[in-house]
Design a protein around this motif. Structure first.
Motif: not given
Length: 337
Positions: A312-313, A316-317, A319-320, A329, A334, A337
């Motif tokens: 999951k972490a 997220h990064r 995708r960012m 972005w 952020e 999330a």
């Protein structure tokens, strides 16, 4: 040398909204990472950690390639699939770190030279057979009292070009990584000057050694203040200084620039990339080739056992940074999330 293969691969590596995961930590470097979360540095644990990263559902939407350490290139996922095949099946290009690390530069021991050219031609054949389609070589330029010297910059530039020539001979796209470190107390102006000197020398050597610029990817540092500098440049200043330097020294023939994060915070690395893409149009595609800035949160969340939290972490990064690579972005993402 198959120019078309090199050009197509390089363009795919810098496809819009996608970037490169640098998962090529040496055994020594990953030991430091594992120590921070209380995990023993063993081959099964290294394999399990990389399996967690590479099997993250959906990360391939934002990831064009993965740089592997030599050990990882020849390992298999926990389900038995060789890691290069696992990645390729997801549309992610497997790559390989080929340098052998740095040593003190003879005649200037406070500076570093990257080693690994001996036997590289033969190793590239082996890596290609295992599935690698691109490679990476990192040169390190240190800012300090009286350094970097022209001697250090030109010696590392020459080695980078020799590496790149061997890669292209083998139809492997070279990532050319001249990193000006951000560890000192220098101002952003000093970093800009040193980065300019370095890039000028690197592209001079690449031309001399007949590198196909359309078939390579540049992996430079961003132009930032040294970590110990009492006055830190703001994000817009960093983006403007970095673009100014790249426009001066990087030919438009280069298809893409995949930045290293170089010790920036996760969010700073994302924000800087996003700002630069919002300042376009630009002659090359700007994206990321991050290690810590993509992995730090995932490593901590994984902790040696929590695979789903780690994935999951990581997603997220990824995708960012994928959004930042497209100039889409927003800091609010952020916070959400």
């Amino acid at each position: 040398m198959n120019e078309q293969v090199l050009i197509q691969t390089a363009q795919a590596m810098v496809a819009e909204g996608r970037g490169i995961l640098a998962a090529d930590e040496s055994t020594g470097t990953i030991e430091k990472r594992f120590r921070s979360i209380g995990v023993e540095n063993t081959e099964p644990n290294r394999r399990a950690y990389r399996d967690m990263l590479f099997t993250t559902p959906g990360f391939e939407q934002y990831t064009s390639g993965v740089i592997l350490f030599e050990e990882t290139l020849f390992q298999s996922a926990l389900d038995g699939t060789p890691f290069p095949k696992l990645l390729a099946d997801k549309g992610v290009i497997p790559g390989i770190k080929v340098d052998k690390g740095t040593k003190p530069l003879a005649g200037s021991p406070n500076e570093l030279i990257t080693e690994g050219l001996d036997g590289l031609r033969e190793r590239l054949v082996k890596y290609k057979e295992a599935g690698a389609r691109f490679a990476k070589w990192r040169a390190v330029i240190t800012i300090g009292d009286g350094i970097p010297t022209d001697y250090c910059i030109h010696t590392n530039a020459h080695a980078l070009a020799r590496y790149a020539a061997l890669c292209q001979e083998a139809d492997i796209v070279p990532i050319v990584e001249p990193e000006v470190l951000m560890d000192a107390d220098n101002t952003i102006e000093v970093c800009e000057a040193v980065t300019g000197r370095t890039l000028e020398a690197v592209f001079d050597e690449l031309r001399r050694q007949r590198i196909l610029l359309e078939g390579m990817v540049l992996k430079p540092n961003m132009v930032v203040s040294g970590k110990k500098c009492p006055v830190q440049a703001d994000r817009r200043t960093v983006a403007e200084a970095t673009l100014r330097t790249l426009k001066r020294y990087v030919p438009a023939a280069v298809p893409g620039i995949a930045f290293l994060s170089g010790g920036q915070s996760d969010e700073d690395a994302t924000a800087h990339l996003d700002l630069m893409n919002k300042m376009g149009p630009l002659p090359w595609r700007l994206t990321f080739s991050y290690g810590r800035a993509l992995q730090a949160a995932a490593l901590k969340a994984w902790g040696g056992h929590n695979v789903e939290a780690g994935r999951k972490a990581h997603l997220h990064r990824a995708r960012m940074n994928g959004l930042a690579a497209a100039g889409k972005w927003d800091p609010a993402l952020e916070k959400a999330a």
